[in-house]
Design a protein around this motif. Sequence first.
Motif, PDB file in Angstrom:
ATOM      1  N   ASN A  68       7.563   7.836  -1.414  1.00 20.50           N
ATOM      2  CA  ASN A  68       6.225   8.155  -1.898  1.00 20.50           C
ATOM      3  C   ASN A  68       5.370   8.822  -1.046  1.00 20.50           C
TER       4      ASN A  68
ATOM      5  N   LYS B 268       4.483   0.920  -4.103  1.00 19.95           N
ATOM      6  CA  LYS B 268       5.567  -0.065  -4.683  1.00 19.95           C
ATOM      7  C   LYS B 268       5.364  -0.058  -6.171  1.00 19.95           C
ATOM      8  N   SER B 269       3.941  -0.689  -6.430  1.00 18.86           N
ATOM      9  CA  SER B 269       3.728  -0.979  -7.813  1.00 18.86           C
ATOM     10  C   SER B 269       3.666   0.274  -8.634  1.00 18.86           C
ATOM     11  N   THR B 270       3.131   1.302  -8.260  1.00 19.47           N
ATOM     12  CA  THR B 270       3.222   2.602  -8.944  1.00 19.47           C
ATOM     13  C   THR B 270       4.498   2.939  -9.271  1.00 19.47           C
TER      14      THR B 270
ATOM     15  N   GLY C 264       0.665  -1.202  -0.198  1.00 21.26           N
ATOM     16  CA  GLY C 264       0.170  -0.020  -0.056  1.00 21.26           C
ATOM     17  C   GLY C 264       0.966   1.201   0.000  1.00 21.26           C
TER      18      GLY C 264
ATOM     19  N   PRO D 247       5.489  13.291  -4.791  1.00 23.54           N
ATOM     20  CA  PRO D 247       4.447  13.719  -3.951  1.00 23.54           C
ATOM     21  C   PRO D 247       2.945  12.786  -4.030  1.00 23.54           C
TER      22      PRO D 247
HETATM   23  P1  ADP Z   1       1.651  -1.012  -3.161  1.00 19.32           P
HETATM   24  O1  ADP Z   1       2.250  -1.676  -4.907  1.00 19.32           O
HETATM   25  O2  ADP Z   1       2.735  -0.765  -2.679  1.00 19.32           O
HETATM   26  O3  ADP Z   1       0.537  -2.155  -2.553  1.00 19.32           O
HETATM   27  P2  ADP Z   1       0.102   0.595  -5.102  1.00 19.32           P
HETATM   28  O4  ADP Z   1       1.313   1.065  -6.093  1.00 19.32           O
HETATM   29  O5  ADP Z   1      -0.585  -0.226  -5.690  1.00 19.32           O
HETATM   30  O6  ADP Z   1       0.993   0.057  -3.726  1.00 19.32           O
HETATM   31  O7  ADP Z   1      -0.434   1.913  -4.712  1.00 19.32           O
HETATM   32  C1  ADP Z   1      -1.568   1.976  -3.789  1.00 19.32           C
HETATM   33  C2  ADP Z   1      -2.582   3.046  -4.090  1.00 19.32           C
HETATM   34  O8  ADP Z   1      -1.866   4.318  -3.771  1.00 19.32           O
HETATM   35  C3  ADP Z   1      -2.963   3.203  -5.436  1.00 19.32           C
HETATM   36  O9  ADP Z   1      -4.283   3.274  -5.551  1.00 19.32           O
HETATM   37  C4  ADP Z   1      -2.171   4.043  -6.117  1.00 19.32           C
HETATM   38  O10 ADP Z   1      -2.898   4.686  -7.310  1.00 19.32           O
HETATM   39  C5  ADP Z   1      -2.169   5.036  -5.028  1.00 19.32           C
HETATM   40  N1  ADP Z   1      -0.937   5.938  -5.178  1.00 19.32           N
HETATM   41  C6  ADP Z   1       0.397   5.552  -5.102  1.00 19.32           C
HETATM   42  N2  ADP Z   1       1.131   6.439  -5.116  1.00 19.32           N
HETATM   43  C7  ADP Z   1       0.604   7.426  -5.141  1.00 19.32           C
HETATM   44  C8  ADP Z   1       0.859   8.854  -5.046  1.00 19.32           C
HETATM   45  N3  ADP Z   1       2.333   9.674  -5.308  1.00 19.32           N
HETATM   46  N4  ADP Z   1      -0.013   9.783  -5.273  1.00 19.32           N
HETATM   47  C9  ADP Z   1      -1.376   9.306  -5.074  1.00 19.32           C
HETATM   48  N5  ADP Z   1      -1.703   8.105  -5.197  1.00 19.32           N
HETATM   49  C10 ADP Z   1      -0.620   7.382  -5.135  1.00 19.32           C
END
Ligand code: ADP
Length: 407
Positions: A201, A43-45, A40, A238
């Motif tokens: 992040n 990481k994937s983003t 959450g 951000p």
């Molecule tokens: P993880 O892989 O760590 O579980 P995700 O990449 O799936 O996390 O991101 C979790 C949620 O947070 C998604 O809905 C994504 O769009 C949102 N998110 C990630 N980075 C940001 C950011 N910098 N600003 C706004 N929302 C973000």
Amino acid sequence: MSQQQAQPIDEAQRQRDEQMLQARMKTIRRKLLVLSGKGGVGKSTVAANLAVSLALAGKAVGLLDVDVHGPSIPKLLGLEGKQIGVSGEDMSPVHMNDKLAVMSIGFLLPSGNEPVIWRGPRKFHLIRQFLTNVAWGNLDVLVVDSPPGTGDEPLSVAQLVGSPAEAVIVTTPQDLAVADVRRCVSFCNSLSLPVAGIVENMSGFVCPNCGQQIDLFKKGGGKALADEMSVPFLGSIPIDPDIVTSGDAGIPFIDNRTNSLGAQAFADVVGLLLGQQTPAHASVATENQGKEDRRMKIAIPVQAGRVSMHFGHCEEFALYEVNEDDKAILGKTMHKPPSHEPGALPRWLHELGANVIITGGMGQRAQQLFAQNGITVVVGAPAETPEQLATAYLNGALQAGENICDH
Ligand code: ADP
């Protein structure tokens, strides 16, 4: 068939699998494992946008999603429902463009909404297959979206990818997430997996109306932690509502909003990553193929640019990653030692992955503690620069004298 008869076949198969995995990994110049202490944090983003940014920078990039719990890369990049090609044992990735190829466990699932509940060995097998059987071709960089945490799954990924590889650790600024990252850095150290850096992040909020950045939560935890743990800080991304809407719409944020603060932040992270002197690159050169690569780490306490005569009272430690075969220094990092308590330094250097310590002097008790941690100690080093000493040690030319200080 008796078990005794079956074993050689299994061993032959295991060796074949291992060779295939290694052959595949050798076609990739640089491997970045994107890790996070917990889910959450984005990481994937970060993995997806790093891959897209690296491809925009002209690199041949593979993005591999082995997050077995929630493969989200197909959704983030608008690739849901794409079919992958299969030829013999090989799977061909989905090409976003001529620079970026993507493979995700999500492509193999019947429905993107189904949770993945697999037992450990099956997951391990699947991760291995993904690393071995994806026909990427030659890549400049493979970005791996690893499972979150520091448990068996990211451990399997790191072990299977093998050396050389580097970790990019994603965190959010809050103290709790930062504590998870501390564990993540120790995890990397215990695997001798170099940390390319920490990305903070969701750091500050970009107002959709005026485009200004507002610090909603505290900020700077990632940077402070990177300093504390002596690993590079790669930058802050951000909170940007467009990152969520782009992800939901399956359009890479970077492509969508090239002029935003968030896109600039990703570009800065990529700039730092590409500018890094990576020990990883050196040993992937084709002439090294097929050769066992023997690496180790040499730690040297430094005071005023030279080896410290008093081991426990140095300003910092230089840590050299070296290749014993080529007698080459592959990389150097500097580390501030923890506060001086009995036993702290041997433990800390062990966690950093040091195999050898070269110093002017060291007390007997400390030498015993290093021996217990499996670290070789060389005392009585002449007052030279750490580079000179590391090079001399590698070449078997280090002239060690008396233990300068034995307390
Ligand atoms: P993880 O892989 O760590 O579980 P995700 O990449 O799936 O996390 O991101 C979790 C949620 O947070 C998604 O809905 C994504 O769009 C949102 N998110 C990630 N980075 C940001 C950011 N910098 N600003 C706004 N929302 C973000």
